[in-house]
Design a protein around this motif. Sequence first.
Motif, PDB file in Angstrom:
ATOM      1  N   GLY A 245       0.831  -1.195   0.000  1.00 51.39           N
ATOM      2  CA  GLY A 245       0.000   0.000   0.000  1.00 51.39           C
ATOM      3  C   GLY A 245       0.867   1.248   0.000  1.00 51.39           C
ATOM      4  N   MET A 246       0.351   2.317  -0.586  1.00 52.65           N
ATOM      5  CA  MET A 246       1.140   3.540  -0.716  1.00 52.65           C
ATOM      6  C   MET A 246       1.091   4.418   0.521  1.00 52.65           C
ATOM      7  SD  MET A 246       2.746   3.311  -3.458  1.00 52.65           S
ATOM      8  CE  MET A 246       3.378   5.002  -3.525  1.00 52.65           C
ATOM      9  N   GLY A 247      -0.060   4.524   1.172  1.00 52.34           N
ATOM     10  CA  GLY A 247      -0.161   5.365   2.349  1.00 52.34           C
ATOM     11  C   GLY A 247      -0.118   6.843   2.017  1.00 52.34           C
ATOM     12  N   ALA A 248       0.294   7.642   2.996  1.00 49.55           N
ATOM     13  CA  ALA A 248       0.308   9.093   2.856  1.00 49.55           C
ATOM     14  C   ALA A 248       1.327   9.521   1.803  1.00 49.55           C
ATOM     15  CB  ALA A 248       0.621   9.748   4.194  1.00 49.55           C
ATOM     16  N   PRO A 249       1.032  10.564   1.036  1.00 46.46           N
ATOM     17  CA  PRO A 249       1.927  10.975  -0.052  1.00 46.46           C
ATOM     18  C   PRO A 249       3.289  11.473   0.424  1.00 46.46           C
ATOM     19  CG  PRO A 249       0.157  12.575   0.253  1.00 46.46           C
ATOM     20  CD  PRO A 249      -0.195  11.388   1.079  1.00 46.46           C
ATOM     21  N   ASP A 254      12.037   4.981   3.170  1.00 44.38           N
ATOM     22  CA  ASP A 254      12.283   4.191   4.385  1.00 44.38           C
ATOM     23  C   ASP A 254      11.000   3.981   5.170  1.00 44.38           C
ATOM     24  OD1 ASP A 254      14.954   3.897   3.842  1.00 44.38           O
ATOM     25  OD2 ASP A 254      15.618   5.485   5.191  1.00 44.38           O
ATOM     26  N   GLU A 255      10.206   5.042   5.329  1.00 49.19           N
ATOM     27  CA  GLU A 255       8.959   4.935   6.096  1.00 49.19           C
ATOM     28  C   GLU A 255       7.952   4.028   5.401  1.00 49.19           C
ATOM     29  OE1 GLU A 255       9.203   9.405   8.117  1.00 49.19           O
ATOM     30  OE2 GLU A 255       8.339   9.107   6.113  1.00 49.19           O
ATOM     31  N   ARG A 256       7.955   4.049   4.064  1.00 49.27           N
ATOM     32  CA  ARG A 256       7.006   3.215   3.321  1.00 49.27           C
ATOM     33  C   ARG A 256       7.403   1.748   3.340  1.00 49.27           C
ATOM     34  NH1 ARG A 256       6.192   6.547  -0.523  1.00 49.27           N
ATOM     35  NH2 ARG A 256       4.136   7.210   0.170  1.00 49.27           N
ATOM     36  N   ASN A 257       8.672   1.477   3.595  1.00 51.10           N
ATOM     37  CA  ASN A 257       9.181   0.113   3.550  1.00 51.10           C
ATOM     38  C   ASN A 257       9.543  -0.429   4.930  1.00 51.10           C
ATOM     39  OD1 ASN A 257       9.384  -0.735   0.584  1.00 51.10           O
ATOM     40  ND2 ASN A 257      10.283   1.316   0.565  1.00 51.10           N
ATOM     41  N   TRP A 294      -7.805  -4.988  20.477  1.00 49.69           N
ATOM     42  CA  TRP A 294      -6.965  -4.575  19.350  1.00 49.69           C
ATOM     43  C   TRP A 294      -7.809  -4.050  18.207  1.00 49.69           C
ATOM     44  CZ3 TRP A 294      -6.397  -7.150  14.512  1.00 49.69           C
ATOM     45  CH2 TRP A 294      -6.956  -8.432  14.416  1.00 49.69           C
ATOM     46  N   THR A 295      -7.309  -2.997  17.607  1.00 52.96           N
ATOM     47  CA  THR A 295      -7.997  -2.341  16.508  1.00 52.96           C
ATOM     48  C   THR A 295      -7.116  -2.355  15.272  1.00 52.96           C
ATOM     49  OG1 THR A 295      -7.155  -0.138  17.088  1.00 52.96           O
ATOM     50  CG2 THR A 295      -9.243  -0.803  18.071  1.00 52.96           C
ATOM     51  N   MET A 296      -7.745  -2.424  14.124  1.00 51.60           N
ATOM     52  CA  MET A 296      -7.041  -2.296  12.851  1.00 51.60           C
ATOM     53  C   MET A 296      -7.668  -1.165  12.066  1.00 51.60           C
ATOM     54  SD  MET A 296      -6.533  -5.059   9.728  1.00 51.60           S
ATOM     55  CE  MET A 296      -5.379  -6.078  10.658  1.00 51.60           C
ATOM     56  N   SER A 297      -6.818  -0.302  11.508  1.00 49.03           N
ATOM     57  CA  SER A 297      -7.277   0.823  10.699  1.00 49.03           C
ATOM     58  C   SER A 297      -6.460   0.864   9.410  1.00 49.03           C
ATOM     59  CB  SER A 297      -7.106   2.143  11.465  1.00 49.03           C
ATOM     60  OG  SER A 297      -7.794   2.111  12.709  1.00 49.03           O
ATOM     61  N   THR A 298      -7.076   1.394   8.350  1.00 48.33           N
ATOM     62  CA  THR A 298      -6.375   1.500   7.075  1.00 48.33           C
ATOM     63  C   THR A 298      -6.358   2.952   6.616  1.00 48.33           C
ATOM     64  OG1 THR A 298      -8.373   1.138   5.745  1.00 48.33           O
ATOM     65  CG2 THR A 298      -7.124  -0.814   6.424  1.00 48.33           C
ATOM     66  N   TYR A 299      -5.373   3.265   5.778  1.00 51.81           N
ATOM     67  CA  TYR A 299      -5.246   4.631   5.269  1.00 51.81           C
ATOM     68  C   TYR A 299      -6.266   4.848   4.147  1.00 51.81           C
ATOM     69  CZ  TYR A 299      -3.210   8.970   3.570  1.00 51.81           C
ATOM     70  OH  TYR A 299      -3.017  10.288   3.198  1.00 51.81           O
TER      71      TYR A 299
END
Length: 386
Positions: A245-249, A254-257, A294-299
């Motif tokens: 997933g790409m996430g925030a632009p 490093d943060e994406r991987n 536990w909670t799961m959230s997506t971007y």
Amino acid sequence: MTGLRETLQHLAALPSDRPMGMPGAFYTSQDQFEHEAATVLRRGWHCLGREDEIPEPGDYFTVQLLNEPLIAVRGDDGEIRVLANVCRHRGMPLAEGQGNVKRFVCSYHAWAYGRDGALLRAARMENAGFDPKSCRLHTHRVQLRNGFIYASLDAEAAPFEHPELDALLAPYEPERFRLVHVAEETWLTNWKCLVENFMEGYHLSVVHPQTLHGYTPTGLARKLPSGDGFTAYAANYPGGIPPRGMGAPGLSADERNRSTLFAKFPTQVASQAASLLVSLSIFPVSAGEIRVKWTMSTYGDDLDDGVIAARIKLWEDVNREDREKLERMQVALASEHAQPGPLAGEDYEGTVRDFQIWLAAQDREEVTATEPHMTPTGPKDAPLHL
């Protein structure tokens, strides 16, 4: 228990290149647990869940924090409050589970409270000493941060600030994540064991060979910045694996991987990735039992329903693998031979040492307040209880 507190101070003061873990009794002694419940746990700020669990006025969920039943509710003004889930008449709980209400009505004598905790109705209460204004539900301290709801049982608890942690998480835009899953489980382990387990990469390849090793192998774990009240590490992804997933632009490569794992002491641990945020809120019950929410959230809409279902299944498996190990370890920790052992290096168990140092600092505050004859590292000439 005094020996355990002295040992904690001694081990926290060891040189950074010679860290040691605590003895088993630190995790199995009910006296130690009661001490923690009255001090570090009662004073602490605990994550109750996500703000978007209760998006609309009247939405609520309930939790039990130590001996206090709580209601997290969104009021008519849009504000989130944490109310005591205890009727002011005879002490009956007002709500259970989660849902939406116009008012909280006691199932015992039908006293009714507004979503702000004010008493609205108390039938047949005509005694001269009855004052409805004095019968509001108690409101606990609340802080909202990065989309999470935090509460403290201590009315004097100072607001917390973790600018370094906020800066670490800011590129992921955690407030823009949307909730897709909530679950609660009982684990037969000590609350500190789960904090330590979640926050070290040393076990990843051993305990999770099928679920996590391929994406977050132990050998790529790296310590991240820590501070007063939190710690963090990076579970880095190997090169050449499919994107998750790409996430925030604004994320860096490093943060994406990587998955950025953090603990907000005392009882929240979480994994923040580009498109997935999983948080575990730990509610201690006794020395050997916890409730885990536990909670799961997506971007945003980064992940489709099929991928989300697969991620939920993956985390169910990961949590089961950790729970099984910790429950087995909890039994062995009661042995007289469960003595302190050396911790691994900074990248692998430096976060465990961060937690140990923070616990020791919290206990020193308690010692200073109640036992002025104690030194910062324990009584003078106190032996190291190993």
